[in-house]
Design a protein around this motif. Sequence first.
Motif, PDB file in Angstrom:
ATOM      1  N   SER A 115      22.947  29.390  -2.771  1.00  0.00           N
ATOM      2  CA  SER A 115      23.120  29.633  -1.340  1.00  0.00           C
ATOM      3  C   SER A 115      24.412  30.382  -1.079  1.00  0.00           C
ATOM      4  O   SER A 115      25.423  30.159  -1.757  1.00  0.00           O
ATOM      5  N   ALA A 116      24.353  31.270  -0.115  1.00  0.00           N
ATOM      6  CA  ALA A 116      25.539  31.978   0.380  1.00  0.00           C
ATOM      7  C   ALA A 116      25.691  31.604   1.850  1.00  0.00           C
ATOM      8  O   ALA A 116      24.815  31.913   2.670  1.00  0.00           O
ATOM      9  N   TRP A 117      26.788  30.937   2.181  1.00  0.00           N
ATOM     10  CA  TRP A 117      26.989  30.379   3.518  1.00  0.00           C
ATOM     11  C   TRP A 117      28.178  31.084   4.162  1.00  0.00           C
ATOM     12  O   TRP A 117      29.301  30.977   3.679  1.00  0.00           O
ATOM     13  N   GLU A 118      27.902  31.825   5.206  1.00  0.00           N
ATOM     14  CA  GLU A 118      28.968  32.534   5.928  1.00  0.00           C
ATOM     15  C   GLU A 118      29.339  31.750   7.170  1.00  0.00           C
ATOM     16  O   GLU A 118      28.486  31.415   7.995  1.00  0.00           O
ATOM     17  N   ILE A 119      30.640  31.440   7.310  1.00  0.00           N
ATOM     18  CA  ILE A 119      31.116  30.668   8.462  1.00  0.00           C
ATOM     19  C   ILE A 119      32.356  31.331   9.039  1.00  0.00           C
ATOM     20  O   ILE A 119      33.038  32.096   8.360  1.00  0.00           O
ATOM     21  N   SER A 173      31.937  20.707  -5.734  1.00  0.00           N
ATOM     22  CA  SER A 173      33.079  21.221  -6.494  1.00  0.00           C
ATOM     23  C   SER A 173      32.806  22.587  -7.108  1.00  0.00           C
ATOM     24  O   SER A 173      33.731  23.306  -7.494  1.00  0.00           O
ATOM     25  N   GLU A 174      31.506  22.975  -7.233  1.00  0.00           N
ATOM     26  CA  GLU A 174      31.167  24.268  -7.839  1.00  0.00           C
ATOM     27  C   GLU A 174      31.293  25.425  -6.859  1.00  0.00           C
ATOM     28  O   GLU A 174      31.182  26.597  -7.252  1.00  0.00           O
ATOM     29  N   LEU A 215      33.041  33.345   3.134  1.00  0.00           N
ATOM     30  CA  LEU A 215      31.752  33.283   2.446  1.00  0.00           C
ATOM     31  C   LEU A 215      31.838  32.238   1.351  1.00  0.00           C
ATOM     32  O   LEU A 215      32.714  32.307   0.487  1.00  0.00           O
ATOM     33  N   ILE A 216      30.909  31.282   1.401  1.00  0.00           N
ATOM     34  CA  ILE A 216      30.876  30.182   0.437  1.00  0.00           C
ATOM     35  C   ILE A 216      29.623  30.339  -0.420  1.00  0.00           C
ATOM     36  O   ILE A 216      28.505  30.413   0.107  1.00  0.00           O
ATOM     37  N   ARG A 217      29.809  30.394  -1.736  1.00  0.00           N
ATOM     38  CA  ARG A 217      28.681  30.458  -2.680  1.00  0.00           C
ATOM     39  C   ARG A 217      28.598  29.135  -3.425  1.00  0.00           C
ATOM     40  O   ARG A 217      29.604  28.665  -3.966  1.00  0.00           O
ATOM     41  N   MET A 218      27.399  28.588  -3.491  1.00  0.00           N
ATOM     42  CA  MET A 218      27.216  27.275  -4.111  1.00  0.00           C
ATOM     43  C   MET A 218      25.771  27.098  -4.549  1.00  0.00           C
ATOM     44  O   MET A 218      24.946  28.000  -4.394  1.00  0.00           O
ATOM     45  N   ARG A 219      25.485  25.922  -5.125  1.00  0.00           N
ATOM     46  CA  ARG A 219      24.098  25.587  -5.443  1.00  0.00           C
ATOM     47  C   ARG A 219      23.285  25.543  -4.153  1.00  0.00           C
ATOM     48  O   ARG A 219      23.816  25.542  -3.062  1.00  0.00           O
ATOM     49  N   GLU A 220      21.982  25.455  -4.334  1.00  0.00           N
ATOM     50  CA  GLU A 220      21.081  25.520  -3.177  1.00  0.00           C
ATOM     51  C   GLU A 220      21.451  24.491  -2.115  1.00  0.00           C
ATOM     52  O   GLU A 220      21.669  23.315  -2.406  1.00  0.00           O
ATOM     53  N   LEU A 221      21.544  24.968  -0.883  1.00  0.00           N
ATOM     54  CA  LEU A 221      21.807  24.123   0.279  1.00  0.00           C
ATOM     55  C   LEU A 221      20.757  24.457   1.323  1.00  0.00           C
ATOM     56  O   LEU A 221      20.655  25.605   1.761  1.00  0.00           O
TER      57      LEU A 221
END
Length: 315
Positions: free
Chosen positions: A41-45, A66-67, A82-88
């Motif tokens: 997931s890429a989460w833009e806030i 933590s990843e 921009l936050i990149r992480m495992r699937e959300l």
Amino acid sequence: MEHLASRRILWYAISLIVVVPGLVFLVLFGLNLGIDFTGGSAWEIQFDRQVSTEAIRATLAENGRSEAQVQQIGDEEDHTYLIRMRELQEGSAEKAALTEALGENGTLNPSREALNTVGGSVATSIGQRSLLAVAAASVGVLLYIAWAFRNTQNPLLYGICAIVAMLHDALLVVGVFAILGVVADIEVDALFVTALLTVIGFSVHDTIVVFDRIRENLNARVAPTFEEVVNYSIAQTIVRSLNTSLTVVITLLALYLFGGSTTREFVLALLIGLISGTYSSIFNASQLLVSWENGEIQGLFNRIFRRRSPSPASA
């Protein structure tokens, strides 16, 4: 014609100098793949004030993420991250909890929030189809040019030289992004594949313009040797190629400098590929034709294989 042969060696050497470093990085580190190819997931806030990326990363780690990788995007006064992480998943309880936790660092702007999630199987499919698209484009270019130049002495050679020049441009773009992935953490996504296919199309287009002029001048017998015909044809087309490329380069530079951050890497790939395509069409593709016609490539292969094959005395 020795001065022309020495210039060909110079053009080939320049190509090797600019392509090889990227290939080394590509082999050692690979590309820094985005979620389109890896899944996640890429989460833009956006916050109402400046927040450090370390604070955001610490908040996410405290809530089991933590990843997560965090970077600020856009202008600094926009306070967008921009936050990149495992699937959300959108609408999940976990996302609501993370939103609440992040809100302790500053007020979030819901109108500037965007969550893009790609599953692992979808990411694998995108990667496979991207490779297939590039391969299909290469085969199509080879067949088309061989057909378009069917009236020449060796039509398949024209297609092969165009493919080599095209691969030169594609490898340069991929290599540069392999380097940028290591030194600047720039990721490649599905939009990068779009840029790569566009570069391939431009490279072939510019090469065909030069090849077509070579064919016309061969039929008109404007010079006694093939090498001189090619040199004359390049002199006729180089101004047109440079002028055409320069207008597009100026446009892309404006987009890169003043456009949005979401398309910056896409524009950068186009910019690199456009410059490389102009160079390869003039100084690689047409020169390869001459090297083949003069027997230079065949002689090189003969020397390589002669060194590798055992001598009769040692057999």
